[in-house]
Structures are given as C-alpha cells and as structure tokens.
Design an enzyme around this catalytic site. Sequence first.
Site, PDB file in Angstrom:
ATOM      1  N   SER A 131      -0.126  10.870  -3.662  1.00 14.67           N
ATOM      2  CA  SER A 131      -0.768  10.910  -2.344  1.00 14.67           C
ATOM      3  C   SER A 131      -1.320  12.318  -2.136  1.00 14.67           C
ATOM      4  O   SER A 131      -0.877  13.269  -2.809  1.00 14.67           O
ATOM      5  CB  SER A 131       0.305  10.645  -1.274  1.00 14.67           C
ATOM      6  OG  SER A 131      -0.194  10.905   0.019  1.00 14.67           O
ATOM      7  N   TYR A 137       8.796  11.122   2.789  1.00 20.49           N
ATOM      8  CA  TYR A 137       7.609  10.739   2.008  1.00 20.49           C
ATOM      9  C   TYR A 137       7.014  11.953   1.306  1.00 20.49           C
ATOM     10  O   TYR A 137       6.710  11.909   0.104  1.00 20.49           O
ATOM     11  CB  TYR A 137       6.587  10.101   2.953  1.00 20.49           C
ATOM     12  CG  TYR A 137       5.383   9.488   2.289  1.00 20.49           C
ATOM     13  CD1 TYR A 137       5.428   8.181   1.797  1.00 20.49           C
ATOM     14  CD2 TYR A 137       4.183  10.187   2.164  1.00 20.49           C
ATOM     15  CE1 TYR A 137       4.316   7.594   1.202  1.00 20.49           C
ATOM     16  CE2 TYR A 137       3.073   9.619   1.568  1.00 20.49           C
ATOM     17  CZ  TYR A 137       3.144   8.315   1.095  1.00 20.49           C
ATOM     18  OH  TYR A 137       2.029   7.741   0.502  1.00 20.49           O
TER      19      TYR A 137
HETATM   20  P1  NAD Z   1       1.608  -1.619   0.468  1.00 20.12           P
HETATM   21  O1  NAD Z   1       2.671  -1.649   1.481  1.00 20.12           O
HETATM   22  O2  NAD Z   1       0.365  -2.443   0.690  1.00 20.12           O
HETATM   23  O3  NAD Z   1       2.194  -2.015  -0.950  1.00 20.12           O
HETATM   24  C1  NAD Z   1       3.400  -1.456  -1.424  1.00 20.12           C
HETATM   25  C2  NAD Z   1       3.926  -2.329  -2.547  1.00 20.12           C
HETATM   26  O4  NAD Z   1       5.182  -1.763  -2.959  1.00 20.12           O
HETATM   27  C3  NAD Z   1       4.212  -3.774  -2.113  1.00 20.12           C
HETATM   28  O5  NAD Z   1       3.851  -4.662  -3.150  1.00 20.12           O
HETATM   29  C4  NAD Z   1       5.720  -3.782  -1.923  1.00 20.12           C
HETATM   30  O6  NAD Z   1       6.339  -5.046  -2.120  1.00 20.12           O
HETATM   31  C5  NAD Z   1       6.133  -2.815  -3.013  1.00 20.12           C
HETATM   32  N1  NAD Z   1       7.495  -2.321  -2.796  1.00 20.12           N
HETATM   33  C6  NAD Z   1       8.004  -1.709  -1.695  1.00 20.12           C
HETATM   34  N2  NAD Z   1       9.316  -1.480  -1.866  1.00 20.12           N
HETATM   35  C7  NAD Z   1       9.636  -1.972  -3.099  1.00 20.12           C
HETATM   36  C8  NAD Z   1      10.829  -2.046  -3.838  1.00 20.12           C
HETATM   37  N3  NAD Z   1      12.006  -1.600  -3.351  1.00 20.12           N
HETATM   38  N4  NAD Z   1      10.789  -2.617  -5.060  1.00 20.12           N
HETATM   39  C9  NAD Z   1       9.630  -3.109  -5.557  1.00 20.12           C
HETATM   40  N5  NAD Z   1       8.466  -3.065  -4.903  1.00 20.12           N
HETATM   41  C10 NAD Z   1       8.473  -2.504  -3.689  1.00 20.12           C
HETATM   42  O7  NAD Z   1       1.235  -0.071   0.274  1.00 20.12           O
HETATM   43  P2  NAD Z   1      -0.051   0.676  -0.325  1.00 20.12           P
HETATM   44  O8  NAD Z   1      -0.740   1.332   0.808  1.00 20.12           O
HETATM   45  O9  NAD Z   1      -0.827  -0.205  -1.233  1.00 20.12           O
HETATM   46  O10 NAD Z   1       0.661   1.844  -1.152  1.00 20.12           O
HETATM   47  C11 NAD Z   1       0.763   1.844  -2.553  1.00 20.12           C
HETATM   48  C12 NAD Z   1       1.072   3.248  -3.035  1.00 20.12           C
HETATM   49  O11 NAD Z   1       0.005   4.124  -2.673  1.00 20.12           O
HETATM   50  C13 NAD Z   1       2.340   3.855  -2.428  1.00 20.12           C
HETATM   51  O12 NAD Z   1       3.041   4.606  -3.400  1.00 20.12           O
HETATM   52  C14 NAD Z   1       1.788   4.774  -1.347  1.00 20.12           C
HETATM   53  O13 NAD Z   1       2.664   5.839  -1.066  1.00 20.12           O
HETATM   54  C15 NAD Z   1       0.517   5.254  -2.001  1.00 20.12           C
HETATM   55  N6  NAD Z   1      -0.480   5.752  -1.063  1.00 20.12           N
HETATM   56  C16 NAD Z   1      -1.018   4.947  -0.118  1.00 20.12           C
HETATM   57  C17 NAD Z   1      -1.961   5.464   0.756  1.00 20.12           C
HETATM   58  C18 NAD Z   1      -2.611   4.621   1.804  1.00 20.12           C
HETATM   59  O14 NAD Z   1      -3.347   5.196   2.623  1.00 20.12           O
HETATM   60  N7  NAD Z   1      -2.413   3.319   1.829  1.00 20.12           N
HETATM   61  C19 NAD Z   1      -2.319   6.817   0.674  1.00 20.12           C
HETATM   62  C20 NAD Z   1      -1.741   7.608  -0.295  1.00 20.12           C
HETATM   63  C21 NAD Z   1      -0.824   7.071  -1.155  1.00 20.12           C
END
Ligand code: NAD
Length: 255
Positions: free
Chosen positions: A137, A150
């Site tokens: 991130s 986080y």
């Molecule tokens: P999301 O909530 O849409 O998806 C997260 C996924 O992780 C889901 O499939 C969920 O089931 C899975 N997950 C959560 N806990 C789990 C566990 N204990 N075991 C197995 N799977 C688990 O989130 P996203 O926005 O797609 O985020 C994905 C990644 O990108 C994350 O690491 C997040 O920190 C990072 N990220 C997201 C953003 C954003 O703006 N959305 C920005 C920077 C970084």
Amino acid sequence: MKNVIITGSTSGIGLGIARYFAKAGNNILLNGLEKNGAEIAKSISDEFEVQTIYSPANMLEPAQIYDMVAEAETTFGKVDVLINNAGIQFVSPIEEFPTERWDAIIGVNMTSCFHTSKAVWTGMKDRNWGRIINITSAHGLRASAFKSAYVAAKHGVTGLTKTLAIEGANCGITVNAICPGYVKTPLVEGQIADQAKAHGMTEEEVIQNVMLTKQPIKEFVEINDLAALAMFIASDAAKMITGASIPVEGGWTAQ
Ligand code: NAD
C-alpha cells in the site's frame, strides 16, 4: 503459462488480478473467505479455459496456508508466482484500538506473507525461478492517523520484501511490492464509513477531503493498473527488478 497463487482473490484487487492473469492463460489458485469462492474459481476456469483451484485457507492459520501451497504444487505441478494480496483494515485512534483487531491485521496482512513465502520458497529455489509480489500500500511507505495496525503491517511487508529479495537474488527469485493508493473495493467502502465516523464527516467529505487529498491525481486507482504491473513483474523482462516497492498511487508518496 504460469501457475499462480493469489491470496485474498475472491474479492476486490485480488479477484481483478486473478481474472487478468487467467485471461493471459495462467492457472490460478484463488483464495479468500467469500462464501462463493468455489463458484468464482469455476467461472474463471470456464471463461478463460485455464485450471483454477479454490482454497478457503484462513491466512491466520499457518497449517492451512502450508496445505494451500501444497495443494497448488500437487495440482499444478509447481508454483511460479505468489501474489500476497489478502488484507483487512480497521480504523481507530490508538487508545480505542481493539487488541484483537491489531492481532488480526498483523496476522493477515503481514505474518501470512512470511508463511506463504516460506512455503513456496524451496520449489522456486530448486527450479531457479520464482516471483513473489506483495500487494502492500502507499501505507507501506507513508503513515496516516488512526491506522496503526495497518501501517505497521504494511511497513513490515516492505521490510520482508527487501529481505527476501536479497535471499532470492542468486536463485532466480525476485520479490517486489506494489503499493496502491486508494482503489474503490469492498475494503475501501468499509473505510469510507469508518473514517466518516472517526472524523465526524459525511462519506463524500471523507472521499474528497481525507482519502484523495493525499493523491495529487484525484482519482481512485483502477484494479487493472495494478494487475498490469503485476503481470510485468511476473515476466522475464523484470528479472533485474527486486526488493522494490513500486507505488501506483497517483503521486501520493512523491510528497
Ligand atoms: P477486499 O476486502 O475487497 O478483499 C480482501 C480479500 O482478502 C478478500 O477476498 C477476503 O476474503 C480476503 N481475506 C481477508 N481476510 C482473510 C483471511 N483471514 N484469510 C484469507 N483471506 C482473507 O480488499 P481489497 O481492497 O481488494 O484489498 C486487497 C489488498 O490490497 C489488501 O492487502 C489491501 O491492504 C491492499 N490495498 C488496498 C487498497 C484499496 O484502496 N482498496 C489500497 C492499498 C492497498
């Protein structure tokens, strides 16, 4: 064709990356806690004519993580690319931050990356080829208030990325991180609501005045922006890129 494990790929960014890699003809192990995970994996397999596996492994349970990697190795024969993407978030001032949320965020966002990497390492090393891509991130490089767990976890993965890059340097394994800015996924939808509460603002005010103020380019990052970079990192052309944390965040960390 490569065999790819993507954690947390039944929603959001992970799902988008899974579809992008499947479209290019790669086999995918999808993982995540969504109840329709098996259906998602089947529909990707049907649509793109690749092999898929769905693993419901909980990233908080090391034994399930090692079983997940073993299943991919058995079914596909080998694992070429690991994308550590599973992540959760919780937003709160430190004095009210629940200890169990701290533990869960450190576990899912950071410690699981240690276990998945450890599990794929021997195979990649033996074949002298491997790619590990950590979806960290902008918060792997910069901090924001109310996100202690986080930011700590993502900075931790930035360090793990550098360390494993050095360990993998002479065995064909590259390890890099992609650092997204804000992407409108279910995780961010939840944050908008939480931040509105924490700051006493409307959700629209949070989007304009809290989230996108940090990004000089005032737009949400698109999932395919991240998937295309992951695809490049996974290619042979990126063999000299390792230990890097590559921002895809509209200029946030340039500041
Ligand atoms: P999301 O909530 O849409 O998806 C997260 C996924 O992780 C889901 O499939 C969920 O089931 C899975 N997950 C959560 N806990 C789990 C566990 N204990 N075991 C197995 N799977 C688990 O989130 P996203 O926005 O797609 O985020 C994905 C990644 O990108 C994350 O690491 C997040 O920190 C990072 N990220 C997201 C953003 C954003 O703006 N959305 C920005 C920077 C970084």
